[in-house]
Design an enzyme around this catalytic site. Structure first.
Site, PDB file in Angstrom:
ATOM      1  N   VAL A   1       3.971  -0.861   4.204  1.00  0.00           N
ATOM      2  CA  VAL A   1       2.626  -1.212   4.631  1.00  0.00           C
ATOM      3  C   VAL A   1       1.986  -2.085   3.560  1.00  0.00           C
ATOM      4  O   VAL A   1       2.069  -1.784   2.369  1.00  0.00           O
ATOM      5  CB  VAL A   1       1.760   0.049   4.866  1.00  0.00           C
ATOM      6  CG1 VAL A   1       0.398  -0.345   5.411  1.00  0.00           C
ATOM      7  CG2 VAL A   1       2.454   1.000   5.806  1.00  0.00           C
TER       8      VAL A   1
ATOM      9  N   GLY B   1       8.896   6.055   6.931  1.00  0.00           N
ATOM     10  CA  GLY B   1      10.180   6.034   7.607  1.00  0.00           C
ATOM     11  C   GLY B   1      10.407   4.812   8.471  1.00  0.00           C
ATOM     12  O   GLY B   1      11.544   4.481   8.792  1.00  0.00           O
ATOM     13  N   PHE B   2       9.340   4.108   8.874  1.00  0.00           N
ATOM     14  CA  PHE B   2       9.490   2.956   9.739  1.00  0.00           C
ATOM     15  C   PHE B   2       9.326   1.638   8.991  1.00  0.00           C
ATOM     16  O   PHE B   2       9.452   0.583   9.589  1.00  0.00           O
ATOM     17  CB  PHE B   2       8.471   3.006  10.878  1.00  0.00           C
ATOM     18  CG  PHE B   2       8.857   3.953  11.986  1.00  0.00           C
ATOM     19  CD1 PHE B   2       9.539   3.507  13.099  1.00  0.00           C
ATOM     20  CD2 PHE B   2       8.561   5.294  11.897  1.00  0.00           C
ATOM     21  CE1 PHE B   2       9.898   4.363  14.111  1.00  0.00           C
ATOM     22  CE2 PHE B   2       8.913   6.163  12.901  1.00  0.00           C
ATOM     23  CZ  PHE B   2       9.584   5.708  14.019  1.00  0.00           C
ATOM     24  N   GLY B   3       9.005   1.668   7.709  1.00  0.00           N
ATOM     25  CA  GLY B   3       8.852   0.437   6.958  1.00  0.00           C
ATOM     26  C   GLY B   3       7.679   0.491   5.993  1.00  0.00           C
ATOM     27  O   GLY B   3       7.008   1.506   5.856  1.00  0.00           O
TER      28      GLY B   3
ATOM     29  N   ASP C   1       4.335  14.919  12.593  1.00  0.00           N
ATOM     30  CA  ASP C   1       4.397  14.728  11.143  1.00  0.00           C
ATOM     31  C   ASP C   1       2.993  14.771  10.535  1.00  0.00           C
ATOM     32  O   ASP C   1       2.593  13.882   9.788  1.00  0.00           O
ATOM     33  CB  ASP C   1       5.080  13.409  10.795  1.00  0.00           C
ATOM     34  CG  ASP C   1       5.596  13.398   9.358  1.00  0.00           C
ATOM     35  OD1 ASP C   1       5.700  14.486   8.747  1.00  0.00           O
ATOM     36  OD2 ASP C   1       5.897  12.308   8.840  1.00  0.00           O
TER      37      ASP C   1
ATOM     38  N   LEU D   1       0.816  -1.211   0.000  1.00  0.00           N
ATOM     39  CA  LEU D   1       0.000   0.000   0.000  1.00  0.00           C
ATOM     40  C   LEU D   1       0.848   1.259   0.000  1.00  0.00           C
ATOM     41  O   LEU D   1       0.411   2.308  -0.458  1.00  0.00           O
ATOM     42  CB  LEU D   1      -0.922   0.009   1.221  1.00  0.00           C
ATOM     43  CG  LEU D   1      -1.934  -1.135   1.320  1.00  0.00           C
ATOM     44  CD1 LEU D   1      -2.697  -1.058   2.628  1.00  0.00           C
ATOM     45  CD2 LEU D   1      -2.899  -1.107   0.142  1.00  0.00           C
ATOM     46  N   GLY D   2       2.045   1.172   0.553  1.00  0.00           N
ATOM     47  CA  GLY D   2       2.914   2.342   0.633  1.00  0.00           C
ATOM     48  C   GLY D   2       4.087   2.060   1.541  1.00  0.00           C
ATOM     49  O   GLY D   2       4.279   0.941   2.031  1.00  0.00           O
TER      50      GLY D   2
ATOM     51  N   LYS E   1       1.763  -3.054   8.881  1.00  0.00           N
ATOM     52  CA  LYS E   1       2.991  -2.269   8.779  1.00  0.00           C
ATOM     53  C   LYS E   1       4.164  -3.113   9.269  1.00  0.00           C
ATOM     54  O   LYS E   1       4.203  -3.570  10.410  1.00  0.00           O
ATOM     55  CB  LYS E   1       2.870  -0.994   9.613  1.00  0.00           C
ATOM     56  CG  LYS E   1       4.025  -0.020   9.426  1.00  0.00           C
ATOM     57  CD  LYS E   1       3.880   1.186  10.346  1.00  0.00           C
ATOM     58  CE  LYS E   1       2.679   2.032   9.993  1.00  0.00           C
ATOM     59  NZ  LYS E   1       2.861   2.750   8.724  1.00  0.00           N
TER      60      LYS E   1
END
Length: 831
Positions: free
Chosen positions: A496, A492-494, A608, A488-489, A510
């Site tokens: 999805v 910064g953390f990984g 953010d 899906l996208g 995620k």
């Protein structure tokens, strides 16, 4: 003139009726079909459709129009073995049972019907001598519509207690017992305003579309999963099933097999009344099952669990006192027209006690989504749903004592806690003895380790607390995402991925990267995130911590992120949001952030806020995502905290770039930039010849100051009706939010009031040009809130701090030690 009027009336009366296929074989009055001879039927010219009998049970037969292979698309009724479908000489089509009693009839006797025919589209028509149709099956649908069949506001599909209708607004609706509206979906307001005579059509290629009889424009509502595939012999049909769900099926000619290609209600347990009165729906593997709330109840029909449950002892017959049975992770379905329920804003305990003390309350549900809503269900019909993913607690009034029903305990996916007793009671006793001995030994060795004991107690509390996240295994999440196939996208953390759980809930998984925390600490932080519930926050359903794997499972947002609607190209114009929805998103986002800042036990600063982190559900409700992840970082890695816990170009507040305290006002600044983008449909940092080489946000204020607000508004909204007072209010609020001085920015609660028009909005001063290098490190005073221990910093950025600073306007030479020190202080602030 009278002749012309007569001809016009005659023409329209013919055009309103279904078109007769000239090649259809005629059926003469006096013809009959018999249940005892199901091989005899009336067929269309190509034998694609036929009228006849099919056997349902040992002694029951249904008269129906069926597609090749025996799939019924229209039914007249059910009879016994002696039943018959008779085309009487007076022009009436009548279904009778063996005793001669009428089960159904067309009521066309005496209307001059001379013949009947069924064509290759599946339409059975009764026709007069002058070739004018007086009745057709397409005009009187039962539970199915097929291609070429127009479905209007005058039509209804029925199946048991369920009905499907097209509303005059253009919405599609599903109701239970003609009262409870449990599904109501439509197109946006701009489309609805263009529909004067809405008509629904299922196209042969699998598209379910709306159009108007006075227009040629068609608006696609849904697509079958095999849209455009298959051959001309493939039939797709829309059917209301007896389980209350509306589905698109496809079937190959002659196969007799139908395959689900689209469902209106994705979660079957969300269909009101699916398990009957007082029945509770849950999932066993991937299939919905029905049961009773507890041992205080018994099935109405042991052979059919969908018929509901009844109390073994009625409340009025209680020998003792009544009490409330507690059902964790359960809710009793309530929809707006469902007036037997009453809505209150109560605490959890009051939601239970108020129902217990009221004679007009059978059950209640307390939502844990930040709304504080309590639903009271009055006696009548109560439809339940139980799932480990539901953040709600329900209560049912029973005679004491309340006896939980083990068969309905929802197994948390991934928690292998299903006890088996292969060796009988003796094995259980021996196991308990061993556990007691091991526990005693552990206590003897560790009783003085208060730190370990405290952490263990806290961990156990979080594990079993109401609303705690579900633990999944890595294998289960890999299966639910089909091997992490549909991305899906990424952030910064990984990355999805889209997944489907065992209960058919669609989720976003995620896959975290760079998370080095131990299992216990990770679970504690995840429990903290999951305890934050609000209608405008994306909900965390569960997690996985297994070896090196760290994953989070969120509710899936059907319409994706806001940026895909605001910053569309001409080719993507179909994703344009009108002003009505934009304002709804702006207000919903503000409410979500207000909850994080002012209504949580501890202030949570997102850090953010941007369109990519504002997701839209199927009804275009805004939900803020990616809060709470900063606490999952390794707290010793402060440099990682600096480079990852950052905002995004164009949304960074001035204090980020000047090494100054980060407070909730930093989120207000970011929200102001998003608000400006919602109005304009353009990135706030965009520079073009139209803006004279200036950032769009700067250029926008200059035009606002000149009174030229229309130049700021998204030009794609020019042809739409807009509340200009509302637009002006939003623009003014956006400029208040992006003031350089944090003290000049309003709190998010005040922002909500200004957007709603509760508080008057004054003309804002000009925002700072800090992004062009005019701000110094001393321009914002230090805040006493900098090291407040109740602050949690959270974000999900795509950029490194170096690039963020560089793109924000030449401040990348700011002392790294100060920024690192600020990040360290924020990460040490535990809620």
């Amino acid at each position: 003139m009278m002749t012309i009027n007569f001809l016009l009336i005659f023409f329209f009366s013919i055009s309103a009726m279904p078109i007769i296929q000239p090649q259809a074989a005629n059926i003469s009055p006096g013809s009959s079909l018999y249940a005892s001879n199901p091989t005899l039927n009336w067929s269309s010219p190509s034998n694609t459709f036929s009228v006849g009998f099919s056997q349902l049970g040992p002694t029951s037969y249904v008269a129906a129009i069926s597609y090749s292979g025996g799939l019924p698309i229209w039914t007249a009724g059910t009879v016994d073995l002696g039943g018959a479908l008779r085309f009487i000489s007076n022009g009436n089509l009548r279904l009778v049972n063996g005793s001669g009693a009428t089960v159904w009839e067309s009521s066309t006797g005496g209307l001059g019907v001379s013949y009947a025919s069924i064509d290759d589209s599946g339409n059975l028509v009764l026709v007069r001598n002058d070739s004018v149709p007086v009745w057709s099956s397409f005009q009187y649908p039962t539970d199915t519509i097929v291609p070429s069949q127009n479905f209007t506001v005058n039509h209804t599909l029925k199946s048991g207690q369920y009905s499907f209708r097209l509303l005059s607004s253009g919405n599609l609706s599903l109701r239970w017992n003609n009262t409870v509206l449990y599904w109501n979906q439509g197109l946006n307001s701009s489309v609805r305003s263009n529909l004067t005579s809405p008509t629904l059509e299922l196209q042969p290629n699998g598209i379910l579309s709306l159009f108007d009889l006075t227009s040629t424009n068609k608006y696609n509502f849904a697509f079958s999963s095999d849209y455009g595939e298959g051959s001309s012999s493939m039939l797709r049909f829309l059917k209301l099933d007896n389980d209350g769900n509306l589905r698109i099926y496809s079937s190959a000619s002659g196969s007799g097999i139908k395959t689900v290609r689209w469902s209106a209600v994705v979660d079957q347990c969300r269909v009101f009344g699916f398990c009957g009165n007082m029945g509770v729906c849950s999932y066993n593997s991937s299939s919905p099952i029905c049961g009773c709330p507890s041992e205080n109840f018994e099935p109405i029909d042991p052979k059919d669990s969908k018929k509901g449950c009844k109390r073994k002892v009625g409340i009025e017959d209680c020998s003792g006192s009544a009490t409330m049975l507690n059902l964790e992770h359960a809710e009793f379905l309530t929809f707006p027209p469902d007036r037997p329920s009453q809505v209150f804003t109560l605490g959890i305990s009051a939601c239970s006690s108020n129902c217990l003390g009221s004679a007009s309350c059978d059950a209640s549900t307390s939502l844990s989504d930040g709304s504080g809503v309590c639903y009271m269900k009055t006696p009548g019909f109560v439809s339940g749903y139980k799932s480990a993913a539901l953040p709600s607690t329900s209560y049912v009034k029973v005679c004491s004592p309340a006896q939980p029903y083990p068969a309905l305990n929802v197994e948390a996916v991934g928690e292998r806690k299903c006890w088996r007793r292969p060796f009988g009671i003796l094995s259980v006793v021996m196991l308990l003895v061993l556990i007691a001995l091991a526990g005693g030994l552990f206590w003897r060795c560790w009783r003085n380790r208060t730190d370990i004991g405290g952490l263990s107690a806290q961990y156990e509390l979080l594990e079993y607390a109401s609303g705690a996240p579900v633990r999944f295994s890595y294998k289960e999440l890999k299966q639910s995402t089909k091997g992490f196939n549909e991305k899906l996208g990424a952030g910064g953390f990984g990355a999805v991925y889209k997944g489907v759980l065992a209960n058919r809930s669609v989720v976003a998984v995620k896959q975290l990267e760079g998370i080095e925390q131990g299992e216990r600490q990770f679970r504690i932080e995840v429990a903290t995130i999951s305890s934050t519930h609000h209608l405008n926050l994306v909900r965390l359903i569960g997690f996985c911590v297994e070896g090196r794997y760290r994953l989070l499972v969120y509710e899936f947002m059907k319409n994706g992120s806001l940026d895909s609607f605001l910053f569309t190209t001409e080719e993507q114009s179909g994703k344009l949001l009108n002003w009505e929805y934009r304002f709804k998103v702006a207000l919903g986002t503000a409410r979500g952030i207000t909850y994080l800042h002012e209504e949580c036990r501890d202030c949570i600063v997102h850090c953010d806020i941007k369109p990519e982190n504002i997701l839209l559900d199927e009804n275009y409700n805004a939900k803020v995502s990616d809060f709470g992840l900063a606490k999952l970082l390794n707290p010793k890695d402060h440099r990682h905290g600096l480079t990852s816990v950052r905002g995004t170009r164009g949304y960074l507040a001035p204090e980020w770039l000047a090494n100054l305290p980060i407070t909730s006002k930093s989120d207000v600044y970011s929200y102001g930039m998003v608000l400006l983008e919602i109005v304009s449909g353009r990135r706030n940092f965009e520079v073009s010849t139209e803006t004279n080489g200036k950032k769009f946000s700067v250029w926008a204020y200059e035009n606002f100051e000149k009174g030229n607000v229309l130049s700021i508004i998204d030009r794609r909204l020019a042809d739409q009706d807009m509340d200009m007072q509302q637009v002006m209010r939003v623009v003014q609020v956006s400029f208040w939010c992006i003031q350089e001085q944090p003290s000049q920015r309003p709190m998010m609660g005040k922002v909500v009031q200004m957007l709603e028009g509760i508080t008057e909005v004054e003309t804002p001063p000009a925002p700072s040009l800090f992004s062009q290098g005019f701000m110094t490190g001393n321009s914002v005073g230090a805040s006493s809130d900098f090291s407040t221990p109740s602050m949690t910093i959270t974000s999900f950025p795509p950029m490194s701090s170096h690039s963020a600073l560089e793109n924000a306007g030449g401040l990348h030479n700011a002392p790294e030690t100060n920024l690192e020190r600020a990040s360290s202080s924020l990460l040490r602030s535990d809620p």
